[in-house]
Design a protein around this motif. Structure first.
Motif, PDB file in Angstrom:
ATOM      1  N   LYS A 275       1.043  -1.182   0.020  1.00  0.00           N
ATOM      2  CA  LYS A 275      -0.126   0.025  -0.115  1.00  0.00           C
ATOM      3  C   LYS A 275       0.859   1.185  -0.080  1.00  0.00           C
ATOM      4  CE  LYS A 275      -4.190  -2.020   2.065  1.00  0.00           C
ATOM      5  NZ  LYS A 275      -4.928  -2.086   3.216  1.00  0.00           N
ATOM      6  N   ALA A 276       1.808   1.227   0.633  1.00  0.00           N
ATOM      7  CA  ALA A 276       2.649   2.326   0.500  1.00  0.00           C
ATOM      8  C   ALA A 276       3.429   2.855  -0.653  1.00  0.00           C
ATOM      9  CB  ALA A 276       3.956   2.147   1.884  1.00  0.00           C
ATOM     10  N   LYS A 277       3.623   1.816  -1.262  1.00  0.00           N
ATOM     11  CA  LYS A 277       4.310   1.800  -2.757  1.00  0.00           C
ATOM     12  C   LYS A 277       3.394   2.551  -3.793  1.00  0.00           C
ATOM     13  CE  LYS A 277       7.557  -1.455  -1.890  1.00  0.00           C
ATOM     14  NZ  LYS A 277       8.454  -2.879  -2.417  1.00  0.00           N
ATOM     15  N   ILE A 278       2.299   2.521  -3.633  1.00  0.00           N
ATOM     16  CA  ILE A 278       1.162   2.765  -4.594  1.00  0.00           C
ATOM     17  C   ILE A 278       1.157   4.657  -4.718  1.00  0.00           C
ATOM     18  CG2 ILE A 278      -1.188   3.129  -5.424  1.00  0.00           C
ATOM     19  CD1 ILE A 278      -1.783   0.366  -3.712  1.00  0.00           C
ATOM     20  N   VAL A 279       1.368   4.866  -5.769  1.00  0.00           N
ATOM     21  CA  VAL A 279       1.423   6.399  -6.115  1.00  0.00           C
ATOM     22  C   VAL A 279      -0.005   6.901  -5.860  1.00  0.00           C
ATOM     23  CG1 VAL A 279       1.573   7.974  -7.982  1.00  0.00           C
ATOM     24  CG2 VAL A 279       2.937   6.234  -7.929  1.00  0.00           C
ATOM     25  N   ASP A 280      -0.416   7.980  -5.009  1.00  0.00           N
ATOM     26  CA  ASP A 280      -1.346   8.760  -4.787  1.00  0.00           C
ATOM     27  C   ASP A 280      -1.645   9.323  -6.205  1.00  0.00           C
ATOM     28  OD1 ASP A 280      -3.230  10.586  -4.339  1.00  0.00           O
ATOM     29  OD2 ASP A 280      -2.796  10.550  -2.279  1.00  0.00           O
ATOM     30  N   LEU A 281      -2.875   8.975  -6.783  1.00  0.00           N
ATOM     31  CA  LEU A 281      -3.169   9.393  -8.061  1.00  0.00           C
ATOM     32  C   LEU A 281      -3.746  10.815  -8.050  1.00  0.00           C
ATOM     33  CD1 LEU A 281      -3.668   8.619 -10.927  1.00  0.00           C
ATOM     34  CD2 LEU A 281      -5.783   7.636 -10.390  1.00  0.00           C
ATOM     35  N   GLY A 282      -4.451  11.090  -7.159  1.00  0.00           N
ATOM     36  CA  GLY A 282      -4.884  12.555  -6.978  1.00  0.00           C
ATOM     37  C   GLY A 282      -3.760  13.391  -6.837  1.00  0.00           C
ATOM     38  N   LYS A 283      -2.903  13.092  -5.980  1.00  0.00           N
ATOM     39  CA  LYS A 283      -1.779  13.915  -5.937  1.00  0.00           C
ATOM     40  C   LYS A 283      -0.848  14.162  -7.210  1.00  0.00           C
ATOM     41  CE  LYS A 283      -0.945  13.572  -1.014  1.00  0.00           C
ATOM     42  NZ  LYS A 283      -0.226  13.006   0.272  1.00  0.00           N
ATOM     43  N   LEU A 284      -0.761  12.903  -7.891  1.00  0.00           N
ATOM     44  CA  LEU A 284       0.004  12.928  -9.037  1.00  0.00           C
ATOM     45  C   LEU A 284      -0.748  13.762 -10.042  1.00  0.00           C
ATOM     46  CD1 LEU A 284       1.976  11.812 -11.024  1.00  0.00           C
ATOM     47  CD2 LEU A 284       0.632   9.666 -11.447  1.00  0.00           C
TER      48      LEU A 284
ATOM     49  N   ARG B  42     -12.112   7.706 -11.171  1.00  0.00           N
ATOM     50  CA  ARG B  42     -12.650   8.001 -10.243  1.00  0.00           C
ATOM     51  C   ARG B  42     -13.195   7.050  -9.115  1.00  0.00           C
ATOM     52  NH1 ARG B  42     -17.574  10.367 -14.250  1.00  0.00           N
ATOM     53  NH2 ARG B  42     -16.608  12.601 -14.559  1.00  0.00           N
ATOM     54  N   ASN B  43     -13.359   5.552  -9.527  1.00  0.00           N
ATOM     55  CA  ASN B  43     -13.454   4.695  -8.653  1.00  0.00           C
ATOM     56  C   ASN B  43     -12.128   4.243  -7.638  1.00  0.00           C
ATOM     57  OD1 ASN B  43     -16.043   3.820  -9.393  1.00  0.00           O
ATOM     58  ND2 ASN B  43     -15.513   2.597 -10.727  1.00  0.00           N
ATOM     59  N   TRP B  44     -11.021   4.292  -8.272  1.00  0.00           N
ATOM     60  CA  TRP B  44      -9.654   4.407  -7.491  1.00  0.00           C
ATOM     61  C   TRP B  44      -9.654   5.335  -6.579  1.00  0.00           C
ATOM     62  CZ3 TRP B  44      -6.714   3.713 -12.934  1.00  0.00           C
ATOM     63  CH2 TRP B  44      -6.887   2.245 -13.386  1.00  0.00           C
ATOM     64  N   GLU B  45      -9.782   6.578  -6.982  1.00  0.00           N
ATOM     65  CA  GLU B  45      -9.648   7.924  -6.213  1.00  0.00           C
ATOM     66  C   GLU B  45     -10.249   7.909  -4.969  1.00  0.00           C
ATOM     67  OE1 GLU B  45      -9.124  11.660  -7.892  1.00  0.00           O
ATOM     68  OE2 GLU B  45      -7.289  10.771  -9.321  1.00  0.00           O
ATOM     69  N   GLN B  46     -11.799   7.290  -5.321  1.00  0.00           N
ATOM     70  CA  GLN B  46     -12.911   7.543  -4.390  1.00  0.00           C
ATOM     71  C   GLN B  46     -12.710   6.172  -3.367  1.00  0.00           C
ATOM     72  OE1 GLN B  46     -16.596   8.592  -6.388  1.00  0.00           O
ATOM     73  NE2 GLN B  46     -15.734  10.466  -7.014  1.00  0.00           N
ATOM     74  N   GLY B  47     -11.788   5.402  -3.705  1.00  0.00           N
ATOM     75  CA  GLY B  47     -11.749   4.157  -3.087  1.00  0.00           C
ATOM     76  C   GLY B  47     -12.768   2.953  -2.997  1.00  0.00           C
ATOM     77  N   ARG B  48     -13.424   2.851  -4.033  1.00  0.00           N
ATOM     78  CA  ARG B  48     -14.408   2.161  -4.540  1.00  0.00           C
ATOM     79  C   ARG B  48     -13.755   0.801  -5.068  1.00  0.00           C
ATOM     80  NH1 ARG B  48     -18.003   6.574  -6.121  1.00  0.00           N
ATOM     81  NH2 ARG B  48     -17.090   6.494  -8.282  1.00  0.00           N
ATOM     82  N   SER B  49     -12.624   0.905  -5.721  1.00  0.00           N
ATOM     83  CA  SER B  49     -11.657   0.013  -5.985  1.00  0.00           C
ATOM     84  C   SER B  49     -10.353   0.209  -6.013  1.00  0.00           C
ATOM     85  CB  SER B  49     -12.053  -0.548  -7.575  1.00  0.00           C
ATOM     86  OG  SER B  49     -12.159   0.489  -8.355  1.00  0.00           O
ATOM     87  N   ARG B  50      -9.465  -0.699  -6.464  1.00  0.00           N
ATOM     88  CA  ARG B  50      -8.086  -0.557  -6.197  1.00  0.00           C
ATOM     89  C   ARG B  50      -7.380  -0.738  -7.625  1.00  0.00           C
ATOM     90  NH1 ARG B  50      -4.467  -1.365  -1.671  1.00  0.00           N
ATOM     91  NH2 ARG B  50      -3.084  -1.840  -3.542  1.00  0.00           N
ATOM     92  N   PRO B  51      -6.540  -0.107  -8.044  1.00  0.00           N
ATOM     93  CA  PRO B  51      -5.946  -0.256  -9.375  1.00  0.00           C
ATOM     94  C   PRO B  51      -5.085  -1.792  -9.457  1.00  0.00           C
ATOM     95  CG  PRO B  51      -4.668   1.406  -8.188  1.00  0.00           C
ATOM     96  CD  PRO B  51      -5.865   1.104  -7.484  1.00  0.00           C
ATOM     97  N   ARG B  52      -5.229  -2.492 -10.712  1.00  0.00           N
ATOM     98  CA  ARG B  52      -4.547  -3.400 -10.972  1.00  0.00           C
ATOM     99  C   ARG B  52      -2.766  -3.309 -10.817  1.00  0.00           C
ATOM    100  NH1 ARG B  52      -7.720  -7.981 -13.947  1.00  0.00           N
ATOM    101  NH2 ARG B  52      -9.927  -7.711 -12.778  1.00  0.00           N
ATOM    102  N   ARG B  53      -2.243  -4.146 -10.610  1.00  0.00           N
ATOM    103  CA  ARG B  53      -0.748  -4.060 -10.926  1.00  0.00           C
ATOM    104  C   ARG B  53      -0.123  -3.320 -12.146  1.00  0.00           C
ATOM    105  NH1 ARG B  53       2.829  -9.170  -9.954  1.00  0.00           N
ATOM    106  NH2 ARG B  53       1.825  -8.860  -7.787  1.00  0.00           N
ATOM    107  N   GLY B  54      -0.740  -3.571 -13.311  1.00  0.00           N
ATOM    108  CA  GLY B  54      -0.093  -2.923 -14.404  1.00  0.00           C
ATOM    109  C   GLY B  54      -0.503  -1.053 -14.193  1.00  0.00           C
ATOM    110  N   ALA B  55      -1.678  -0.981 -13.657  1.00  0.00           N
ATOM    111  CA  ALA B  55      -2.003   0.365 -13.618  1.00  0.00           C
ATOM    112  C   ALA B  55      -1.215   1.147 -12.578  1.00  0.00           C
ATOM    113  CB  ALA B  55      -3.484   0.477 -13.243  1.00  0.00           C
TER     114      ALA B  55
END
Length: 82
Positions: free
Chosen positions: A15-24, A47-60
């Motif tokens: 979780k710590a390694k995931i780039v914060d998409l909103g900040k990016l 939208r779903n990733w940023e709002q926490g409804r789902s998590r991006p897959r490894r490729g994303a």
């Protein structure tokens, strides 16, 4: 270390390694729609990733890390390979 502690630590590290998409997006000065267009990603997914409804897959996740390192080159690469 117990298996439970080991697995919890691995999850925390992932979780710590995931780039914060909103900040990016903010750093790049892009709206959700602009980011979606520039990098060929579904607006609904963003939208779903940023709002926490789902998590991006490894490729994303890897794509976000690459974008954070060199956004211009990644955008050019995506445009050159539609």
């Amino acid at each position: 270390m117990t298996d439970k502690k080991s697995h919890a630590r691995m999850r925390a590290n992932k979780k710590a390694k995931i780039v914060d998409l909103g900040k990016l997006r903010a750093r790049l000065g892009l709206s959700q729609a602009g980011f979606a267009r520039m990098y060929g990603i579904s607006l609904n997914s963003i939208r779903n990733w940023e709002q926490g409804r789902s998590r991006p897959r490894r490729g994303a996740i890897v794509l976000f890390e690459l974008i954070s390192q060199d956004p211009t080159w990644i955008a050019a690469l995506i445009r050159a390979n539609p």
